[in-house]
Design a protein around this motif. Structure first.
Motif, short mmCIF file in Angstrom:
data_model
loop_
_atom_site.label_atom_id
_atom_site.label_comp_id
_atom_site.label_asym_id
_atom_site.label_seq_id
_atom_site.Cartn_x
_atom_site.Cartn_y
_atom_site.Cartn_z
N CYS A 36 0.85 -1.19 0.00
CA CYS A 36 0.00 0.00 0.00
C CYS A 36 0.89 1.24 0.00
O CYS A 36 1.75 1.40 0.88
CB CYS A 36 -0.91 0.00 1.23
N CYS A 39 0.03 3.35 3.55
CA CYS A 39 0.38 2.90 4.90
C CYS A 39 1.47 1.83 4.91
O CYS A 39 1.84 1.34 5.97
CB CYS A 39 -0.85 2.40 5.64
N CYS A 75 -6.18 -2.06 0.02
CA CYS A 75 -5.35 -2.30 1.21
C CYS A 75 -6.26 -2.76 2.37
O CYS A 75 -7.23 -2.08 2.70
CB CYS A 75 -4.62 -1.02 1.61
N CYS A 78 -5.64 0.22 5.59
CA CYS A 78 -6.21 1.58 5.54
C CYS A 78 -7.38 1.68 4.56
O CYS A 78 -8.05 2.71 4.49
CB CYS A 78 -5.13 2.60 5.19
ZN LIG Z 1 -2.94 1.00 3.30
#
Ligand SMILES: [Zn+2]
Length: 260
Positions: A36, A39, A75, A78
């Motif tokens: 991701c 994050c 993801c 997040c």
């Molecule tokens: Zn993420």
């Protein structure tokens, strides 16, 4: 990823592709590791389903044993949808702020991946055309839920209309705005406006819009002329259901199974 939006730029071209793709085999389903960009979580993402395209609906949804729309990774941490690989630092910072909001997290808990993509694009000031196509794909994903389908169709229509209005304004003087209007994009968006009005049950508005297009030379050749005529017929029958593009040609109408 941005190239994917261009695949749908022309109904005419897409029809030709549909015919060619009728026997084309889809890609085998594979899990690939992704990171991701917001994050940094690493996760396994499914890239594509296997299948065979057998046609296309009037709303551009591919038909057949095929995944549509194209799956996009999300993801698990997040909930960002990885819709674009080429994002610079300012764009990532903007997206991170938006993804952290309760508004986005609420959408992520309830809505389809392409609905989220539309919202992410809007956070980045994407073009109305790209956002319209994202909401259109969301409508394919959410069509079993009447309220969500209606919202997706409305939002897609709103952004196609904004694109058409803006393009008509700069069409005669493209150099003034830097970028020229792509005639395929413009034709596709024009026809989709009629399709979306029909799907929303706004038949009179759809017919009025389609009647405006019919005298324009760019819409007088097949298959676009047949699609306009078929859309008008469906509106006069007050038919708001999805239909295949193939039904628009006389041969297709004879052989097409009913979709009521
Ligand atoms: Zn993420």
């Amino acid at each position: 990823m941005s190239g994917n939006w261009r695949v749908w730029s022309a109904v005419g071209a897409a029809l030709a592709l549909t015919a060619l793709a009728a026997q084309a085999q889809g890609v085998k389903q594979v899990d690939v590791p992704r990171i991701c960009p917001l994050c940094r979580t690493t996760f396994a993402a499914r890239t594509a389903g296997s299948g065979t395209q057998m046609g296309m609906r009037l709303d551009l949804k591919p038909l057949g044993d095929i995944e549509a729309p194209w799956p996009v990774a999300a993801c698990p941490q997040c909930r960002f949808v990885l819709f674009e690989d080429q994002l610079d630092a300012p764009a990532l910072a903007k997206l991170r702020r938006y993804v952290d909001t309760p508004v986005y997290q609420a959408f992520a808990a309830a809505r389809s991946s392409y609905f989220l993509i539309a919202k992410l694009m809007l956070a980045l000031t994407a073009s109305d055309l790209e956002v319209a196509h994202a909401y259109l794909k969301a409508s394919w994903q959410e069509e079993t839920d009447a309220a969500r389908l209606h919202e997706d169709l409305e939002l897609s229509l709103r952004h196609f209309e904004a694109y058409l209005q803006e393009s008509a304004g700069r069409g005669s003087a493209p150099q003034a705005q830097g970028e020229q209007v792509d005639p395929d994009d413009f034709r596709t968006a024009s026809i989709l406006k009629g399709e979306l009005l029909r799907r929303l049950g706004r038949f009179d508005e759809a017919v009025a819009h389609l009647e405006q297009l019919r005298p324009i030379p760019a819409f007088q050749a097949k298959p676009l002329s047949e699609i306009l005529a078929y859309e008008t017929t469906l509106c006069r029958q007050q038919d708001a259901a999805p239909h295949g593009v193939e039904e628009a040609s006389p041969a297709g109408k004879a052989g097409a199974p009913g979709k009521e």
